[in-house]
Design a protein around this motif. Structure first.
Motif, PDB file in Angstrom:
ATOM      1  N   SER A 120      -9.034 -22.144 -21.361  1.00  0.00           N
ATOM      2  CA  SER A 120      -9.392 -21.051 -22.253  1.00  0.00           C
ATOM      3  C   SER A 120      -8.905 -19.697 -21.775  1.00  0.00           C
ATOM      4  CB  SER A 120     -10.924 -20.998 -22.418  1.00  0.00           C
ATOM      5  OG  SER A 120     -11.534 -20.663 -21.189  1.00  0.00           O
ATOM      6  N   GLU A 142     -14.360 -18.460 -30.388  1.00  0.00           N
ATOM      7  CA  GLU A 142     -15.452 -18.985 -29.573  1.00  0.00           C
ATOM      8  C   GLU A 142     -16.665 -18.065 -29.627  1.00  0.00           C
ATOM      9  OE1 GLU A 142     -13.488 -21.738 -26.104  1.00  0.00           O
ATOM     10  OE2 GLU A 142     -13.707 -19.607 -25.677  1.00  0.00           O
ATOM     11  N   TYR A 280     -17.853 -30.176 -25.928  1.00  0.00           N
ATOM     12  CA  TYR A 280     -18.713 -29.740 -24.817  1.00  0.00           C
ATOM     13  C   TYR A 280     -18.650 -30.782 -23.706  1.00  0.00           C
ATOM     14  CZ  TYR A 280     -21.701 -32.635 -27.862  1.00  0.00           C
ATOM     15  OH  TYR A 280     -22.185 -33.624 -28.673  1.00  0.00           O
ATOM     16  N   ASP A 335     -20.048 -25.364 -22.332  1.00  0.00           N
ATOM     17  CA  ASP A 335     -18.875 -25.140 -23.184  1.00  0.00           C
ATOM     18  C   ASP A 335     -19.048 -25.687 -24.601  1.00  0.00           C
ATOM     19  OD1 ASP A 335     -17.633 -23.875 -21.079  1.00  0.00           O
ATOM     20  OD2 ASP A 335     -16.550 -25.662 -20.417  1.00  0.00           O
TER      21      ASP A 335
END
Length: 388
Positions: A120, A142, A280, A335
């Motif tokens: 990321s 995000e 995730y 995440d």
């Protein structure tokens, strides 16, 4: 870049330790307010940040997780060398604010940068005492998903399930106005502050830190282009190492401990699936338990009193010793910022579907159906954790 890191650190510290807005100061002239916004706009690294929805996060810290509010704010101040490993020393929040006021806003504390991790492009810091981790969210989709779509359900879920294993996000700091640094992408405009599951690794001067193991686990039966195209020859090893960790062992616990873990994760992943979150991961940390010394020697045994942040939490979060006493485990779900309904995920899904008409590789973890991702995620846990 040390200068960049120090400027970002200062921005976050000022935002976290800043006082509540004083109504008496809301009547400043429009010209002064405009000048302040213009100066803030031209900042490159040291952005003007503020805490996002601080009442909700304050309520979670105090009323749900039962964190010590004074300890929390002291975590962002420079730790006195004579403080204990549990990091309870240091100046009070009021003294810190007073020092800031005397030094034209200069901060004596510094967050500890720990580099860029994963795909990321996020930057990471820890607080001086190591209790909290600060992660930037440089990708707009995000932080938009978390703040606009997931935050209210997250807060309600935490209130209903205080022992939830979703990572505890204690604050969000953001730039409320456009800045040159944010527009150019040289400084992140959104940061989340969360618990650091590795707190305690540096106990006793870090003597035992090399015995700690970390795993960022996702279902690995999805299609990963870097790994699955041309047998991975098209991607360098450094890239493939960040794809998905593999845990070549089992977590051996009692039936009651496994049931509790699955009960918590089933509720947590249902929340994520209901709001289209995918990709995730389970962050699993382990370090030698009280009986590990029988194999490694008493002189190398990890101390029994490994510190953790005091709160109302499940043993799976603070440290659960396995059935054999060989390992102590900590786990959280991380995440959960990639949403299936966002434009980027939708575009990638269309691209992967077109590719699969020829290659037949299947879905990626970032294009998966949320219910399918949840099912595979829970199966991964079932396979890793075994009853004894």
């Amino acid at each position: 870049m040390k200068i960049r890191a120090s400027r970002i650190s200062d921005s976050i510290l000022i935002a976290v330790s800043g006082e509540e807005p004083d109504p008496a100061h809301q009547n400043i002239s429009r010209s002064r307010r405009l000048l302040k916004l213009i100066a803030a706009f031209f900042s490159l690294f040291k952005l003007l940040l503020t805490r996002y929805r601080r009442p909700e996060f304050g309520s979670l810290r105090r009323d749900v997780w039962c964190l010590d509010e004074r300890e929390y704010f002291e975590s962002f101040q420079q730790k006195d060398p004579d403080d204990s490993a549990r990091g309870q020393g240091g100046a009070s929040q009021q003294e810190q604010r007073s020092q800031r006021g005397k030094g034209k806003g200069k901060q004596t504390a510094r967050l500890e940068p720990i580099g860029d991790l994963g795909y990321s492009g996020s930057t990471f810091f820890t607080t001086p005492n190591g209790k909290y981790l600060i992660k930037s969210l440089p990708r707009r989709f995000e932080y938009k998903f978390f703040t606009r779509d997931l935050l209210d359900p997250y807060v309600n879920h935490m209130r209903a399930h205080p022992h939830s294993l979703l990572v505890r996000i204690t604050d969000v700091v953001h730039a409320p106005h456009p800045t040159l640094g944010g527009l150019l992408g040289v400084a992140p405009t959104h940061h989340i502050i969360m618990e650091n599951l590795l707190y305690g690794r540096d106990a006793e001067g870090g003597r035992f830190s090399n015995k700690w193991e970390t795993y960022d686990l996702k279902p690995n039966d999805y299609f990963f282009p870097e790994r699955d195209i041309a047998d991975g020859r098209l991607a360098p090893k450094s890239v493939k190492d960040k794809l998905v960790d593999e845990f070549h062992d089992h977590v051996r616990v009692s039936a009651a401990n496994k049931r509790e873990l699955l009960r918590l994760l089933e509720a947590d992943t249902q929340l994520l699936a209901d709001h289209n979150a995918i990709d995730y991961s389970l962050f699993l940390v382990r370090y030698p338990g009280p009986r590990a010394s029988t194999d490694d020697g008493a002189d190398d045994a990890v101390p029994d009193n490994v510190p953790f942040v005091d709160s109302d939490a499940s043993p799976w979060r603070t440290g659960l010793v396995d059935a054999d006493g060989k390992w102590t485990y900590r786990v959280v779900v991380l995440d959960f910022f990639w949403a299936r309904h966002t434009f980027r995920a939708w575009a990638l899904t269309s691209l992967v579907k077109s590719f699969n008409k020829v290659a037949h590789k299947g879905p990626m973890s970032i294009t998966a159906n949320p219910a399918d991702y949840r099912q595979r995620f829970l199966k991964m846990i079932q396979d890793i954790v075994v009853e004894v």
